[in-house]
Design a protein around this motif. Structure first.
Motif, PDB file in Angstrom:
ATOM      1  N   ARG A  75       0.575  -1.199   0.051  1.00  0.00           N
ATOM      2  CA  ARG A  75       0.147  -0.076   0.032  1.00  0.00           C
ATOM      3  C   ARG A  75       0.863   1.307  -0.147  1.00  0.00           C
ATOM      4  NH1 ARG A  75      -4.580  -1.964   4.208  1.00  0.00           N
ATOM      5  NH2 ARG A  75      -5.848  -3.431   2.873  1.00  0.00           N
ATOM      6  N   ILE A  76       1.917   1.158   0.714  1.00  0.00           N
ATOM      7  CA  ILE A  76       2.902   2.589   0.801  1.00  0.00           C
ATOM      8  C   ILE A  76       3.464   2.669  -0.301  1.00  0.00           C
ATOM      9  CG2 ILE A  76       4.750   3.230   2.004  1.00  0.00           C
ATOM     10  CD1 ILE A  76       3.677   2.147   4.807  1.00  0.00           C
ATOM     11  N   LEU A  77       4.092   1.500  -1.143  1.00  0.00           N
ATOM     12  CA  LEU A  77       4.686   1.632  -2.348  1.00  0.00           C
ATOM     13  C   LEU A  77       3.912   2.240  -3.239  1.00  0.00           C
ATOM     14  CD1 LEU A  77       7.060  -1.411  -2.351  1.00  0.00           C
ATOM     15  CD2 LEU A  77       7.836   1.090  -2.408  1.00  0.00           C
ATOM     16  N   ARG A  78       2.587   1.858  -3.307  1.00  0.00           N
ATOM     17  CA  ARG A  78       1.652   2.130  -4.266  1.00  0.00           C
ATOM     18  C   ARG A  78       1.457   3.803  -4.102  1.00  0.00           C
ATOM     19  NH1 ARG A  78      -2.842  -1.429  -3.668  1.00  0.00           N
ATOM     20  NH2 ARG A  78      -3.364   0.190  -2.023  1.00  0.00           N
ATOM     21  N   ARG A  79       1.177   4.164  -2.914  1.00  0.00           N
ATOM     22  CA  ARG A  79       0.955   5.580  -2.928  1.00  0.00           C
ATOM     23  C   ARG A  79       2.165   6.379  -2.902  1.00  0.00           C
ATOM     24  NH1 ARG A  79      -0.090   9.783  -3.101  1.00  0.00           N
ATOM     25  NH2 ARG A  79      -0.668  11.140  -1.348  1.00  0.00           N
TER      26      ARG A  79
END
Length: 89
Positions: A75-79
Protein backbone atom coordinates in the motif's frame (compact mmCIF):
# COMPACT_ATOMS: atom_id res chain seq x y z
CA UNK A 1 16.63 1.31 -5.43
CA UNK A 2 16.38 5.01 -4.62
CA UNK A 3 14.58 4.21 -1.39
CA UNK A 4 17.66 2.40 -0.15
CA UNK A 5 19.57 5.69 -0.26
CA UNK A 6 17.07 7.66 1.84
CA UNK A 7 17.68 8.19 5.56
CA UNK A 8 14.73 7.39 7.80
CA UNK A 9 14.37 10.93 9.11
CA UNK A 10 13.22 12.20 5.74
CA UNK A 11 11.63 15.38 7.05
CA UNK A 12 14.74 16.36 8.98
CA UNK A 13 16.93 16.10 5.91
CA UNK A 14 14.61 17.27 3.13
CA UNK A 15 16.65 20.42 2.64
CA UNK A 16 20.03 18.84 3.44
CA UNK A 17 22.91 20.00 1.31
CA UNK A 18 24.18 17.47 -1.18
CA UNK A 19 20.79 15.96 -2.02
CA UNK A 20 19.96 15.85 -5.68
CA UNK A 21 16.68 17.29 -6.91
CA UNK A 22 15.40 13.74 -7.22
CA UNK A 23 16.42 13.07 -3.61
CA UNK A 24 14.60 16.18 -2.41
CA UNK A 25 11.46 15.17 -4.31
CA UNK A 26 11.60 11.69 -2.81
CA UNK A 27 12.01 13.13 0.70
CA UNK A 28 9.03 15.42 0.23
CA UNK A 29 6.91 12.57 -1.11
CA UNK A 30 7.87 10.38 1.84
CA UNK A 31 6.95 13.18 4.26
CA UNK A 32 3.57 13.66 2.59
CA UNK A 33 2.55 10.03 2.53
CA UNK A 34 3.98 9.03 5.91
CA UNK A 35 1.24 11.02 7.62
CA UNK A 36 -1.37 8.98 5.76
CA UNK A 37 -0.38 5.69 7.39
CA UNK A 38 -0.26 4.31 10.90
CA UNK A 39 3.20 4.32 12.42
CA UNK A 40 3.32 0.53 12.68
CA UNK A 41 2.51 0.18 8.99
CA UNK A 42 5.17 2.75 8.13
CA UNK A 43 7.73 0.91 10.25
CA UNK A 44 6.87 -2.39 8.56
CA UNK A 45 7.29 -0.80 5.13
CA UNK A 46 10.56 0.91 6.06
CA UNK A 47 12.18 -2.08 7.73
CA UNK A 48 11.39 -4.42 4.83
CA UNK A 49 11.89 -2.04 1.90
CA UNK A 50 14.75 0.15 3.06
CA UNK A 51 16.47 -1.81 5.80
CA UNK A 52 16.15 -5.09 3.87
CA UNK A 53 14.81 -7.09 6.79
CA UNK A 54 12.78 -10.25 6.34
CA UNK A 55 9.00 -9.70 6.52
CA UNK A 56 8.59 -12.52 9.07
CA UNK A 57 11.15 -10.91 11.39
CA UNK A 58 9.54 -7.49 11.05
CA UNK A 59 6.14 -9.00 11.71
CA UNK A 60 7.38 -10.58 14.92
CA UNK A 61 9.04 -7.34 16.06
CA UNK A 62 5.93 -5.26 15.38
CA UNK A 63 3.42 -7.87 16.56
CA UNK A 64 1.80 -8.11 13.12
CA UNK A 65 1.14 -10.99 10.80
CA UNK A 66 3.56 -11.51 7.96
CA UNK A 67 0.71 -10.88 5.56
CA UNK A 68 0.00 -7.52 7.24
CA UNK A 69 3.63 -6.54 6.64
CA UNK A 70 3.31 -7.37 2.95
CA UNK A 71 0.05 -5.44 2.72
CA UNK A 72 1.56 -2.37 4.43
CA UNK A 73 4.56 -2.45 2.11
CA UNK A 74 2.38 -2.80 -0.96
CA UNK A 75 0.00 0.00 0.00
CA UNK A 76 2.78 2.44 0.85
CA UNK A 77 4.73 1.67 -2.32
CA UNK A 78 1.57 2.12 -4.38
CA UNK A 79 0.90 5.47 -2.71
CA UNK A 80 4.51 6.55 -3.24
CA UNK A 81 4.25 5.66 -6.92
CA UNK A 82 1.08 7.75 -7.15
CA UNK A 83 2.76 10.71 -5.46
CA UNK A 84 5.87 10.55 -7.66
CA UNK A 85 4.16 9.40 -10.82
CA UNK A 86 6.82 6.79 -11.47
CA UNK A 87 8.00 3.32 -10.57
CA UNK A 88 9.88 3.42 -7.27
CA UNK A 89 9.84 -0.15 -6.08
Amino acid sequence: QRLLQVPEAASATAEAPGLTECGRLLHRALDVIRAEFEERSWQAFWRVTVDGRRPADVAADLQMTTNAVYVARSRILRRLREELGEDVG
